[in-house]
Design an enzyme around this catalytic site. Structure first.
Site, PDB file in Angstrom:
ATOM      1  N   GLN A 116     -18.297 -22.132 -10.352  1.00  0.00           N
ATOM      2  CA  GLN A 116     -18.765 -21.582 -11.719  1.00  0.00           C
ATOM      3  C   GLN A 116     -19.861 -22.577 -11.855  1.00  0.00           C
ATOM      4  O   GLN A 116     -19.355 -23.539 -12.772  1.00  0.00           O
ATOM      5  CB  GLN A 116     -17.794 -21.263 -12.688  1.00  0.00           C
ATOM      6  CG  GLN A 116     -16.825 -20.212 -12.180  1.00  0.00           C
ATOM      7  CD  GLN A 116     -15.496 -20.224 -12.999  1.00  0.00           C
ATOM      8  OE1 GLN A 116     -14.885 -21.390 -13.355  1.00  0.00           O
ATOM      9  NE2 GLN A 116     -14.898 -19.291 -13.593  1.00  0.00           N
ATOM     10  N   HIS A 135     -17.328 -28.348  -9.476  1.00  0.00           N
ATOM     11  CA  HIS A 135     -16.058 -28.302  -8.989  1.00  0.00           C
ATOM     12  C   HIS A 135     -15.829 -26.995  -8.362  1.00  0.00           C
ATOM     13  O   HIS A 135     -16.097 -25.928  -8.732  1.00  0.00           O
ATOM     14  CB  HIS A 135     -14.673 -28.709  -9.566  1.00  0.00           C
ATOM     15  CG  HIS A 135     -14.748 -27.694 -10.987  1.00  0.00           C
ATOM     16  ND1 HIS A 135     -15.500 -27.768 -12.086  1.00  0.00           N
ATOM     17  CD2 HIS A 135     -13.870 -26.523 -11.327  1.00  0.00           C
ATOM     18  CE1 HIS A 135     -15.145 -26.957 -13.128  1.00  0.00           C
ATOM     19  NE2 HIS A 135     -14.113 -26.231 -12.687  1.00  0.00           N
ATOM     20  N   HIS A 141     -18.499 -30.420 -14.858  1.00  0.00           N
ATOM     21  CA  HIS A 141     -18.569 -31.217 -13.540  1.00  0.00           C
ATOM     22  C   HIS A 141     -18.353 -30.314 -12.312  1.00  0.00           C
ATOM     23  O   HIS A 141     -17.554 -29.549 -12.403  1.00  0.00           O
ATOM     24  CB  HIS A 141     -17.295 -32.188 -13.803  1.00  0.00           C
ATOM     25  CG  HIS A 141     -17.330 -33.385 -12.562  1.00  0.00           C
ATOM     26  ND1 HIS A 141     -17.041 -34.539 -12.916  1.00  0.00           N
ATOM     27  CD2 HIS A 141     -17.498 -33.203 -11.153  1.00  0.00           C
ATOM     28  CE1 HIS A 141     -16.910 -35.217 -11.869  1.00  0.00           C
ATOM     29  NE2 HIS A 141     -17.323 -34.457 -10.707  1.00  0.00           N
ATOM     30  N   HIS A 182     -13.255 -23.990  -6.835  1.00  0.00           N
ATOM     31  CA  HIS A 182     -11.878 -23.628  -6.995  1.00  0.00           C
ATOM     32  C   HIS A 182     -11.440 -23.164  -5.395  1.00  0.00           C
ATOM     33  O   HIS A 182     -12.037 -22.472  -4.812  1.00  0.00           O
ATOM     34  CB  HIS A 182     -11.789 -22.402  -7.786  1.00  0.00           C
ATOM     35  CG  HIS A 182     -12.192 -22.744  -9.179  1.00  0.00           C
ATOM     36  ND1 HIS A 182     -11.127 -23.291 -10.035  1.00  0.00           N
ATOM     37  CD2 HIS A 182     -13.374 -22.865  -9.909  1.00  0.00           C
ATOM     38  CE1 HIS A 182     -11.742 -23.116 -11.193  1.00  0.00           C
ATOM     39  NE2 HIS A 182     -12.795 -23.099 -11.333  1.00  0.00           N
TER      40      HIS A 182
END
Lengths: 167, 167
Positions: B91, B104, B102, B106
């Protein structure tokens, strides 16, 4: 298992044959293509050239190139479509909502209020629209070859500018 | 801008400090961490070590390492949690549903019937559960440090096996 020539005229996308005119970035291992049924303007795909079902089946070289090209595409899409954010997603396998049996990264520009609820995008991505569930994605009209080719020309041109910028 | 030492005891995740005990894979540029509020068992994250908001802000080296490690993690998660597919998603920015500032990735194991509708996973991912919309994700109880550390130990051990396998 050698990658197809960089001057290939068509590309595999699962069982679908993608003409060069619908692509806008081609490397030895990856290619980027415009979308027959984008869920938002600027919704494009990046895929390995080798017909591969799952992310974990990709070689390290394919993973590396897929996401380096994914970032080049992301920069162009964000700029051209004045995106405020991007949804970057691989539906890895049919149980994860994958509809075309070929690894592909969705790059989707996001804007404030583009969907009634922010996460409705995923419902639409999986074939539900508006965002009432279980409505067939045939409700998104497929675009014409001309429209897709014109978008690919625009994106290729923009990537050319990026290349000239030393990317 | 040099990456922090590989023997760092803590890691930045936006404003959050992640202890080594909650990580299970650390390279010079990336790390993988277990989740305080996983939406499914085996829902983990892979992030750059440098505190970076957006995907397009990552260097080519960071992009490459993030997804090579992402693939290592995907293989382990798929095996350990007997996944039939994976949802792999960034996202990218608050407008795309990003909650921790930050970058990331998933990694979420998927199984037949794990959500009433396949795409409900994204609603839950963005803080809605069960999958009624707009319910605060406080309804997912945060896990204890002990539970997270135990999962990290298991994942580290499994990655060790992968390393021994020549990965």
């Amino acid at each position: 298992m050698a990658a197809a020539s960089a001057i290939a005229k068509t590309f595999h996308f699962g069982p679908i044959i993608i003409p060069l005119s619908q692509t806008f970035l081609v490397t030895k291992l990856s290619y980027a293509l415009v979308n027959l049924k984008p869920i938002r303007p600027g919704h494009v795909l990046v895929a390995p050239r080798r017909k591969t079902l799952r992310f974990n089946d990709l070689t390290q070289e394919e993973v590396t190139d897929l996401f380096l090209q994914g970032q080049r595409v992301s920069k162009v899409i964000e700029k051209l479509f004045k995106a405020e954010g991007l949804t970057l997603c691989i539906q890895d396998g049919p149980k994860a909502g994958q509809t075309v049996p070929h690894v592909h990264l969705h790059v989707i520009p996001r804007h404030q209020g583009d969907f009634p609820n922010n996460d409705d995008i995923y419902s639409v991505l999986e074939g539900n629209v508006n965002p009432a569930p279980h409505i067939d994605n045939d409700q998104i009209n497929p675009r014409s070859n001309e429209e897709m080719a014109a978008e690919a020309v625009l994106l290729r041109s923009e990537l050319g500018h990026w290349n000239q910028g030393g990317d």
